[in-house]
Enzyme design. Structure first.
Site, PDB file in Angstrom:
ATOM      1  N   GLY A  24       0.800  -1.237   0.000  1.00 29.57           N
ATOM      2  CA  GLY A  24       0.000   0.000   0.000  1.00 29.57           C
ATOM      3  C   GLY A  24       0.822   1.270   0.000  1.00 29.57           C
ATOM      4  O   GLY A  24       0.346   2.317   0.405  1.00 29.57           O
ATOM      5  N   ASP A  75      -1.223  -0.203 -13.364  1.00 25.76           N
ATOM      6  CA  ASP A  75      -0.343  -0.954 -12.446  1.00 25.76           C
ATOM      7  C   ASP A  75      -0.110  -2.372 -12.945  1.00 25.76           C
ATOM      8  O   ASP A  75       1.019  -2.871 -12.947  1.00 25.76           O
ATOM      9  CB  ASP A  75      -0.987  -1.052 -11.053  1.00 25.76           C
ATOM     10  N   SER A 115       2.480  -3.041  -4.985  1.00 28.70           N
ATOM     11  CA  SER A 115       2.616  -4.381  -4.381  1.00 28.70           C
ATOM     12  C   SER A 115       1.457  -5.289  -4.788  1.00 28.70           C
ATOM     13  O   SER A 115       1.674  -6.456  -5.150  1.00 28.70           O
ATOM     14  CB  SER A 115       2.698  -4.281  -2.855  1.00 28.70           C
TER      15      SER A 115
HETATM   16  C1  MEV Z   1      -2.642   3.318  -7.808  1.00 32.38           C
HETATM   17  O1  MEV Z   1      -1.390   2.643  -7.839  1.00 32.38           O
HETATM   18  C2  MEV Z   1      -2.808   4.146  -9.050  1.00 32.38           C
HETATM   19  C3  MEV Z   1      -4.162   4.846  -9.182  1.00 32.38           C
HETATM   20  O2  MEV Z   1      -4.090   5.632 -10.372  1.00 32.38           O
HETATM   21  C4  MEV Z   1      -5.320   3.870  -9.263  1.00 32.38           C
HETATM   22  C5  MEV Z   1      -5.337   3.090 -10.562  1.00 32.38           C
HETATM   23  O3  MEV Z   1      -4.742   3.502 -11.571  1.00 32.38           O
HETATM   24  O4  MEV Z   1      -6.000   2.032 -10.590  1.00 32.38           O
HETATM   25  C6  MEV Z   1      -4.402   5.798  -8.015  1.00 32.38           C
END
Ligand code: MEV
Length: 328
Positions: free
Chosen positions: A113, A163, A118
């Site tokens: 987090g 991600d 992760s």
């Molecule tokens: C989280 O690592 C990245 C965000 O842009 C959420 C996402 O893209 O799913 C905040």
């Protein structure tokens, strides 16, 4: 028994805005999650996680509906386990084996987090290991797609493909809606500062959504991040580090305006800049966790290591390989 690993990532630009279809450029880094999956003779799921920057925990799921047997704080385990369960669901679906059970072992040097991806790394590596274990290996793009579907479920539909695509493919990538590509990026001098904390991605994404619905200026801020990313892509193609740093600073300001920075993230950003970084910003969902700075020298890392807000400062190399098989 099959072991796969996948890298974490930093966002050079574009987190949060990418959820609304703006482009983002995450870069995979050499911090990996290693996941071992071993098929069981029944439909149960047993998970061992020994090194997730929290006390090791073991969770046992039977094939019935009973509560899991847990030896760690429930909320943390439940968050982590949701990704594991959805990844297993995707692997079962891909292999056409809805009753497959697994022993899963997770080792990760990506803090949970903290903005370094992760959950995407664990989800991606687990889908690869579990589908291979079931004799149905998937191509990295299919793993990315399955991992996205798992994250989408866990985050109640508030997730982009950024991600998971980055973790599956490695290197630098560009994501805009469903359009996901790898980007030819040279090694960038990333320095990371970690405050030892974490943010709740679901809550932070929901906060930006509310702000964007309530205020036109917040919607404009999200669009401005998209425009900034397009400028950043040109700087990346020209390997213009000072322009990249300048735009990272602006990106941090726009993320702060959306309410996703924190006192410690701001303190680390300023420490890195004062130490000579070309630019610095929070990375990932925010709220706490990590910042990323660009610095070819050692000034930013040294300044971060003395900053009270910073628990750990380190240089991060671009991970050119995405998800891959490892020796068990
Ligand atoms: C989280 O690592 C990245 C965000 O842009 C959420 C996402 O893209 O799913 C905040």
């Amino acid at each position: 028994m099959t072991t796969c690993s996948a890298p974490g990532k930093v966002y050079l630009f574009g987190e949060h805005a990418v959820v609304y279809g703006e482009p983002a450029v995450p870069c995979a880094i050499e911090r990996r999650a290693r996941v071992t999956a071993e098929k069981r003779s029944d439909a149960g799921l047993r998970v061992n996680a020994t090194d997730l920057s929290l006390d090791g925990f073991t969770v046992e799921y039977g094939d019935g509906d009973g509560p899991p047997n847990v030896d760690a704080p429930r909320s943390l385990v439940e968050d982590g386990m949701s990704y594991v369960e959805e990844a297993v669901t995707q692997a079962r679906d891909a292999a056409g084996d809805p009753e497959a059970g697994f022993e899963v072992t997770i080792e990760s040097d990506i803090p949970l987090g903290a903005g370094l991806g992760s959950s995407a790394a664990v989800t991606t590596a687990l889908i690869d290991a579990a589908t291979r274990e079931l004799g149905t290996p998937l191509a990295p793009r299919e793993i990315a797609d399955r991992a996205f579907r798992a994250e989408y479920e866990v985050q109640d539909g508030q997730a982009s493909r950024a991600d998971t695509f980055c973790s599956a493919m490695g290197g630098a990538v560009r994501v805009e809606g469903d359009d996901c590509r790898t980007v030819d990026a040279a090694e960038l001098p990333f320095v990371i500062g970690f405050d030892g904390g974490a943010g709740d991605t679901g809550q932070l994404v929901a906060g930006v959504r509310r702000l964007r619905e309530e205020y036109g200026f917040a919607a404009t801020t999200v669009e401005s991040i998209g425009a900034l990313v397009r400028s950043g892509e040109r700087a990346l193609a020209d390997r213009d580090l000072s322009e990249l740093g300048r735009l990272m600073d602006v990106n941090h300001g726009l993320l702060s305006a959306l309410g996703v920075s924190s006192r410690t993230l701001d303190d680390m950003v300023w420490a890195a800049r004062e130490g000579g970084a070309l630019g610095a910003k929070l990375t990932g969902a925010g709220g706490g966790g990590c910042i990323v700075a660009l610095d070819e020298g050692d000034g930013a890392r040294t300044a971060l290591s003395y900053a009270p807000a910073c628990q750990e400062a380190f240089r991060a190399e671009l991970a050119t390989e995405g998800v891959r098989v490892e020796d068990p």
